[in-house]
Design a protein around this motif. Structure first.
Motif, PDB file in Angstrom:
ATOM      1  N   ALA A  38       0.854  -1.178   0.000  1.00 45.74           N
ATOM      2  CA  ALA A  38       0.000   0.000   0.000  1.00 45.74           C
ATOM      3  C   ALA A  38       0.892   1.230   0.000  1.00 45.74           C
ATOM      4  O   ALA A  38       1.940   1.252   0.651  1.00 45.74           O
ATOM      5  CB  ALA A  38      -0.909   0.002   1.222  1.00 45.74           C
ATOM      6  N   THR A  39       0.481   2.256  -0.728  1.00 47.87           N
ATOM      7  CA  THR A  39       1.231   3.499  -0.742  1.00 47.87           C
ATOM      8  C   THR A  39       0.629   4.474   0.268  1.00 47.87           C
ATOM      9  O   THR A  39      -0.509   4.297   0.719  1.00 47.87           O
ATOM     10  CB  THR A  39       1.212   4.137  -2.137  1.00 47.87           C
ATOM     11  OG1 THR A  39      -0.144   4.441  -2.496  1.00 47.87           O
ATOM     12  CG2 THR A  39       1.799   3.181  -3.158  1.00 47.87           C
ATOM     13  N   GLN A  63      -2.832   6.066  -0.691  1.00 45.87           N
ATOM     14  CA  GLN A  63      -3.990   5.224  -0.985  1.00 45.87           C
ATOM     15  C   GLN A  63      -5.028   5.322   0.123  1.00 45.87           C
ATOM     16  O   GLN A  63      -4.680   5.333   1.308  1.00 45.87           O
ATOM     17  CB  GLN A  63      -3.570   3.759  -1.130  1.00 45.87           C
ATOM     18  CG  GLN A  63      -3.124   3.381  -2.526  1.00 45.87           C
ATOM     19  CD  GLN A  63      -2.941   1.877  -2.632  1.00 45.87           C
ATOM     20  OE1 GLN A  63      -2.327   1.263  -1.778  1.00 45.87           O
ATOM     21  NE2 GLN A  63      -3.476   1.293  -3.694  1.00 45.87           N
ATOM     22  N   GLU A  66      -9.174   0.965   0.120  1.00 49.24           N
ATOM     23  CA  GLU A  66      -8.570   0.415  -1.086  1.00 49.24           C
ATOM     24  C   GLU A  66      -7.374  -0.469  -0.741  1.00 49.24           C
ATOM     25  O   GLU A  66      -7.167  -1.528  -1.348  1.00 49.24           O
ATOM     26  CB  GLU A  66      -8.138   1.566  -2.002  1.00 49.24           C
ATOM     27  CG  GLU A  66      -7.663   1.142  -3.372  1.00 49.24           C
ATOM     28  CD  GLU A  66      -7.294   2.329  -4.230  1.00 49.24           C
ATOM     29  OE1 GLU A  66      -6.105   2.484  -4.563  1.00 49.24           O
ATOM     30  OE2 GLU A  66      -8.211   3.117  -4.545  1.00 49.24           O
ATOM     31  N   ALA A  67      -6.600  -0.039   0.247  1.00 51.18           N
ATOM     32  CA  ALA A  67      -5.459  -0.856   0.690  1.00 51.18           C
ATOM     33  C   ALA A  67      -5.944  -2.157   1.307  1.00 51.18           C
ATOM     34  O   ALA A  67      -5.337  -3.215   1.106  1.00 51.18           O
ATOM     35  CB  ALA A  67      -4.622  -0.068   1.692  1.00 51.18           C
ATOM     36  N   LYS A  81      -6.784  -4.876  -1.035  1.00 54.89           N
ATOM     37  CA  LYS A  81      -5.635  -5.614  -1.565  1.00 54.89           C
ATOM     38  C   LYS A  81      -5.415  -6.923  -0.813  1.00 54.89           C
ATOM     39  O   LYS A  81      -4.796  -7.858  -1.343  1.00 54.89           O
ATOM     40  CB  LYS A  81      -4.370  -4.754  -1.487  1.00 54.89           C
ATOM     41  CG  LYS A  81      -4.355  -3.597  -2.471  1.00 54.89           C
ATOM     42  CD  LYS A  81      -2.985  -2.963  -2.548  1.00 54.89           C
ATOM     43  CE  LYS A  81      -2.918  -1.942  -3.680  1.00 54.89           C
ATOM     44  NZ  LYS A  81      -1.555  -1.456  -3.913  1.00 54.89           N
TER      45      LYS A  81
END
Length: 383
Positions: A242-243, A246, A250-251, A254
């Motif tokens: 994850a950035t 983000q 949304e993370a 993943k």
């Protein structure tokens, strides 16, 4: 060639050591793990009534610092301190089962270009108000109630806790331990109404037990992560990250990409790949209707809000680039890291001390190059 001969010898030595470890594990009964938990005052079987709301279930997990619980069809049995009869248990609910319907709700509309859309709070409210029993079987693990007799071999647990236990490639993270009065010969299914659940044993409990038996397992515990081949797990898992910018929901989505590996966390990294924090399913135990919209915030801000970290505590624990500044002492304490040259014993000691369920493998620049999960460790002690 000489190098090929050396490689073959090394494989033969590892195979011999694996056989010795397996022999030691097979001799032990699950009762020994249960007893080791009792010694550290960890023995307690938590449970949730089928009709409990998802919202109250999350609060229950957070209050008791657990990530899963059996679900019972008769809530009256929870009003006393007696063991829970096996016939009353309809399944085990985990954080994975609870978080998936939240973060994959249609109410979390993806951003379209620069347009940020607001989630439908009424839809989310309905999810939070649903009986937790409705979410059993979201994952392969909770689709059935996995029972182990206290007299069974510890080897049975390690096999179930290892990748490949399910045809899909996944595995269990926990199992219910029952005490038989009468048995029908099947260690995975108990039908007699006098059989009661006396404990729930997790992968973490098994790791803790290994350390209590360190003298027996010193040969493998002294091996490095690299020697055991655990550092190669990363290449097989195609680890996603994850950035910092983000959104948290949304993370968390993943994690669904990790379904077959049953990893319950993603590393949060800057654009250089430096590890800043970990976003874990366990962070979602703190979700309520009052703060659920924070899932739309960037990951690091979401974590700060969940744990109420004051802005003045922000500190860069790993000064490797300017983007690492948003990190904090608290976020850093929620993760453990290892290097390929660390021993297995040092990794297990970190896991037990912090109760974290994975170790990120990093290089000298603190960039994430891999991960070792509890499932990976359990496989070392399986068939």
């Amino acid at each position: 060639t000489q190098s090929t001969w050396g490689f073959c010898c090394q494989k033969q030595i590892m195979a011999t050591q694996q056989y010795k470890i397996r022999t030691l594990v097979e001799k032990e009964q699950i009762q020994s793990i249960v007893s080791s938990k009792n010694a550290s005052s960890l023995h307690k079987t938590f449970a949730l009534p089928y009709e409990a709301t998802l919202s109250s279930a999350l609060s229950y997990l957070a209050a008791n610092n657990i990530i899963s619980a059996p679900v019972v069809k008769n809530s009256n049995i929870l009003n006393n301190s007696n063991p829970i009869p096996v016939e009353n248990i309809v399944g085990i609910i985990s954080l994975f089962d609870m978080v998936v319907p939240i973060v994959f709700s249609p109410s979390w509309l993806q951003s379209s270009g620069s347009e940020q859309k607001t989630p439908d709070i009424q839809t989310i409210q309905r999810i939070f108000d649903e009986p937790v029993g409705n979410y059993i079987a979201t994952s392969s693990e909770s689709a059935e109630t996995w029972l182990f007799c206290v007299d069974d071999s510890v080897a049975d647990l390690f096999d179930a806790f290892s990748p490949g236990f399910f045809e899909s490639g996944g595995n269990l993270h926990r199992g219910l331990i029952y005490q038989p009065i009468q048995r029908d010969g099947n260690t995975k299914t108990a039908k007699n109404n006098e059989e009661v659940v006396i404990d729930i044993v997790t992968q973490w409990d098994s790791i803790q037990w290994i350390l209590t038996q360190a003298d027996k397992f010193r040969d493998i515990l002294s091996k490095t992560i690299e020697e055991l081949g655990l550092h190669n797990e990363y290449k097989q898992k195609n680890l996603v990250v994850a950035t910092t910018q983000q959104p948290a929901f949304e993370a968390l989505q993943k994690l669904h990409q990790f379904a077959k590996d049953y990893l319950s966390a993603v590393p949060v990294v800057c654009h250089h790949g430096h590890l800043l924090a970990t976003l874990s399913l366990s962070d979602c135990r703190l979700l309520t209707m009052q703060n659920v919209l924070s899932l739309s915030l960037p990951v690091l801000e979401f974590l700060r809000q969940m744990y109420k970290i004051p802005q003045q505590e922000h500190k860069n624990p790993f000064p490797v680039c300017s983007e690492c500044d948003p990190s904090s002492k608290y976020l850093a304490s929620l993760q453990i890291t290892s290097k390929p040259t660390d021993t297995l014993q040092s990794l297990l000691e970190k896991v037990v001390e912090t109760k974290v369920h994975r170790s990120w493998i990093v290089n000298d620049s603190f960039q994430v190059i891999g991960v070792v999960s509890l499932s990976d460790i359990c496989r070392l002690f399986s068939r």
